[in-house]
Design a protein around this motif. Sequence first.
Motif, PDB file in Angstrom:
ATOM      1  N   LYS A 218     -19.674  15.839  40.623  1.00 53.95           N
ATOM      2  CA  LYS A 218     -19.918  15.549  39.219  1.00 53.95           C
ATOM      3  C   LYS A 218     -18.708  14.781  38.702  1.00 53.95           C
ATOM      4  O   LYS A 218     -17.566  15.196  38.926  1.00 53.95           O
ATOM      5  CB  LYS A 218     -20.108  16.839  38.426  1.00 53.95           C
ATOM      6  N   VAL A 219     -18.972  13.664  38.045  1.00 61.37           N
ATOM      7  CA  VAL A 219     -17.891  12.780  37.626  1.00 61.37           C
ATOM      8  C   VAL A 219     -17.937  12.588  36.114  1.00 61.37           C
ATOM      9  O   VAL A 219     -19.006  12.372  35.534  1.00 61.37           O
ATOM     10  CB  VAL A 219     -18.011  11.401  38.309  1.00 61.37           C
ATOM     11  N   PHE A 220     -16.775  12.676  35.495  1.00 63.94           N
ATOM     12  CA  PHE A 220     -16.652  12.460  34.056  1.00 63.94           C
ATOM     13  C   PHE A 220     -15.774  11.240  33.809  1.00 63.94           C
ATOM     14  O   PHE A 220     -14.650  11.177  34.292  1.00 63.94           O
ATOM     15  CB  PHE A 220     -16.002  13.671  33.368  1.00 63.94           C
TER      16      PHE A 220
ATOM     17  N   SER B 235     -22.142  12.113  26.508  1.00 64.77           N
ATOM     18  CA  SER B 235     -21.839  13.138  25.514  1.00 64.77           C
ATOM     19  C   SER B 235     -20.963  12.529  24.443  1.00 64.77           C
ATOM     20  O   SER B 235     -19.987  11.831  24.755  1.00 64.77           O
ATOM     21  CB  SER B 235     -21.114  14.308  26.183  1.00 64.77           C
ATOM     22  N   ARG B 236     -21.304  12.807  23.181  1.00 62.84           N
ATOM     23  CA  ARG B 236     -20.460  12.353  22.080  1.00 62.84           C
ATOM     24  C   ARG B 236     -20.351  13.486  21.070  1.00 62.84           C
ATOM     25  O   ARG B 236     -21.152  13.610  20.165  1.00 62.84           O
ATOM     26  CB  ARG B 236     -21.012  11.103  21.422  1.00 62.84           C
ATOM     27  N   GLU B 237     -19.315  14.282  21.242  1.00 65.04           N
ATOM     28  CA  GLU B 237     -19.078  15.434  20.376  1.00 65.04           C
ATOM     29  C   GLU B 237     -18.174  15.071  19.202  1.00 65.04           C
ATOM     30  O   GLU B 237     -18.214  15.718  18.150  1.00 65.04           O
ATOM     31  CB  GLU B 237     -18.465  16.579  21.185  1.00 65.04           C
ATOM     32  N   LYS B 238     -17.349  14.058  19.381  1.00 63.09           N
ATOM     33  CA  LYS B 238     -16.473  13.580  18.317  1.00 63.09           C
ATOM     34  C   LYS B 238     -16.649  12.079  18.176  1.00 63.09           C
ATOM     35  O   LYS B 238     -16.964  11.378  19.141  1.00 63.09           O
ATOM     36  CB  LYS B 238     -15.015  13.914  18.629  1.00 63.09           C
ATOM     37  N   LYS B 239     -16.403  11.587  16.989  1.00 68.19           N
ATOM     38  CA  LYS B 239     -16.650  10.171  16.709  1.00 68.19           C
ATOM     39  C   LYS B 239     -15.843   9.256  17.619  1.00 68.19           C
ATOM     40  O   LYS B 239     -16.312   8.206  18.043  1.00 68.19           O
ATOM     41  CB  LYS B 239     -16.307   9.880  15.244  1.00 68.19           C
ATOM     42  N   GLU B 240     -14.628   9.642  17.932  1.00 70.82           N
ATOM     43  CA  GLU B 240     -13.755   8.748  18.668  1.00 70.82           C
ATOM     44  C   GLU B 240     -13.931   8.814  20.187  1.00 70.82           C
ATOM     45  O   GLU B 240     -13.353   8.015  20.904  1.00 70.82           O
ATOM     46  CB  GLU B 240     -12.280   9.052  18.327  1.00 70.82           C
ATOM     47  N   ARG B 241     -14.726   9.757  20.666  1.00 72.67           N
ATOM     48  CA  ARG B 241     -14.787   9.985  22.109  1.00 72.67           C
ATOM     49  C   ARG B 241     -16.218   9.907  22.632  1.00 72.67           C
ATOM     50  O   ARG B 241     -17.129  10.516  22.059  1.00 72.67           O
ATOM     51  CB  ARG B 241     -14.200  11.370  22.422  1.00 72.67           C
ATOM     52  N   PHE B 242     -16.384   9.176  23.720  1.00 75.98           N
ATOM     53  CA  PHE B 242     -17.717   9.010  24.317  1.00 75.98           C
ATOM     54  C   PHE B 242     -17.557   9.161  25.826  1.00 75.98           C
ATOM     55  O   PHE B 242     -16.805   8.401  26.458  1.00 75.98           O
ATOM     56  CB  PHE B 242     -18.253   7.614  23.963  1.00 75.98           C
ATOM     57  N   SER B 243     -18.246  10.148  26.374  1.00 77.38           N
ATOM     58  CA  SER B 243     -18.086  10.450  27.796  1.00 77.38           C
ATOM     59  C   SER B 243     -19.322  10.042  28.582  1.00 77.38           C
ATOM     60  O   SER B 243     -20.450  10.242  28.129  1.00 77.38           O
ATOM     61  CB  SER B 243     -17.849  11.953  27.994  1.00 77.38           C
ATOM     62  N   LEU B 244     -19.079   9.503  29.754  1.00 78.42           N
ATOM     63  CA  LEU B 244     -20.158   9.172  30.691  1.00 78.42           C
ATOM     64  C   LEU B 244     -20.091  10.168  31.835  1.00 78.42           C
ATOM     65  O   LEU B 244     -19.014  10.405  32.392  1.00 78.42           O
ATOM     66  CB  LEU B 244     -19.988   7.752  31.213  1.00 78.42           C
ATOM     67  N   ILE B 245     -21.241  10.737  32.183  1.00 73.07           N
ATOM     68  CA  ILE B 245     -21.281  11.770  33.215  1.00 73.07           C
ATOM     69  C   ILE B 245     -22.216  11.343  34.336  1.00 73.07           C
ATOM     70  O   ILE B 245     -23.361  10.929  34.074  1.00 73.07           O
ATOM     71  CB  ILE B 245     -21.778  13.105  32.608  1.00 73.07           C
ATOM     72  N   LEU B 246     -21.687  11.426  35.548  1.00 74.98           N
ATOM     73  CA  LEU B 246     -22.523  11.231  36.729  1.00 74.98           C
ATOM     74  C   LEU B 246     -22.767  12.619  37.289  1.00 74.98           C
ATOM     75  O   LEU B 246     -21.851  13.259  37.808  1.00 74.98           O
ATOM     76  CB  LEU B 246     -21.813  10.355  37.761  1.00 74.98           C
ATOM     77  N   GLU B 247     -23.974  13.114  37.129  1.00 77.92           N
ATOM     78  CA  GLU B 247     -24.261  14.512  37.485  1.00 77.92           C
ATOM     79  C   GLU B 247     -24.053  14.770  38.977  1.00 77.92           C
ATOM     80  O   GLU B 247     -23.557  15.815  39.364  1.00 77.92           O
ATOM     81  CB  GLU B 247     -25.695  14.857  37.092  1.00 77.92           C
ATOM     82  N   SER B 248     -24.452  13.820  39.798  1.00 80.13           N
ATOM     83  CA  SER B 248     -24.290  13.955  41.248  1.00 80.13           C
ATOM     84  C   SER B 248     -24.058  12.549  41.793  1.00 80.13           C
ATOM     85  O   SER B 248     -25.005  11.802  42.033  1.00 80.13           O
ATOM     86  CB  SER B 248     -25.544  14.588  41.861  1.00 80.13           C
TER      87      SER B 248
END
Lengths: 116, 113
Positions: free
Chosen positions: A18-20, A67-80
């Motif tokens: 899993k990659v963030f 995922s975007r929990e805060k305005k300034e941060r945007f995460s890309l997730i590779l589940e597998s």
Amino acid sequence: DVKVTQSSRYLVKRTGEKVFLECVQDMDHENMFWYRQDPGLGLRLIYFSYDVKMKEKGDIPEGYSVSREKKERFSLILESASTNQTSMYLCASSSPGLAGFGVTQYFGPGTRLTVL
Amino acid sequence: AQKVTQAQTEISVVEKEDVTLDCVYETRDTTYYLFWYKQPPSGELVFLIRRNSFDEQNEISGRYSWNFQKSTSSFNFTITASQVVDSAVYFCALSEAGNMLTFGGGTRLMVKP
């Protein structure tokens, strides 16, 4: 000055991990984007977000989530992670505009991900 | 169908030569925006110019100039008296209402000393 930062410049992961990938902008922009860049294909949009907790699929969302929990941060997730996800990943942000129409996007330095 | 075409995948010139990077786009909209970005070896895309479809005036910024021609759906970029620091990948992009920014495949410019 506009500033978009990405957590890593280079990343090596193994198949199935899993990659963030993290992206932070300091311009108080509403819109944020994740692209992948492959030779000859230009940049292709994976996901974008126009507000906190909001997301929309781009052209190639398969195999990714965001995922975007805060305005300034945007995460890309590779589940597998898979080998075909080896690529350059670029994050961008922009001020509001319907689906980003006509608004200049500002980019981070990119993360070169290798999946073995 | 590809909406933004950069037919030149690689161009090599010698310093001080002029070079033109071609960009041809496709759209049915009357209102749209065109962009050029530069990606140096460091990787970060740097914004160069934005032009809307109602403004066909050519633009000059130092050694850079842009020629926008709606009749041929082209938005070409010229670097005058090229320098080694101009070596980069250059992307043309199109923004249409209701659609995300669409990038061309990029042109790699190599300027040799």
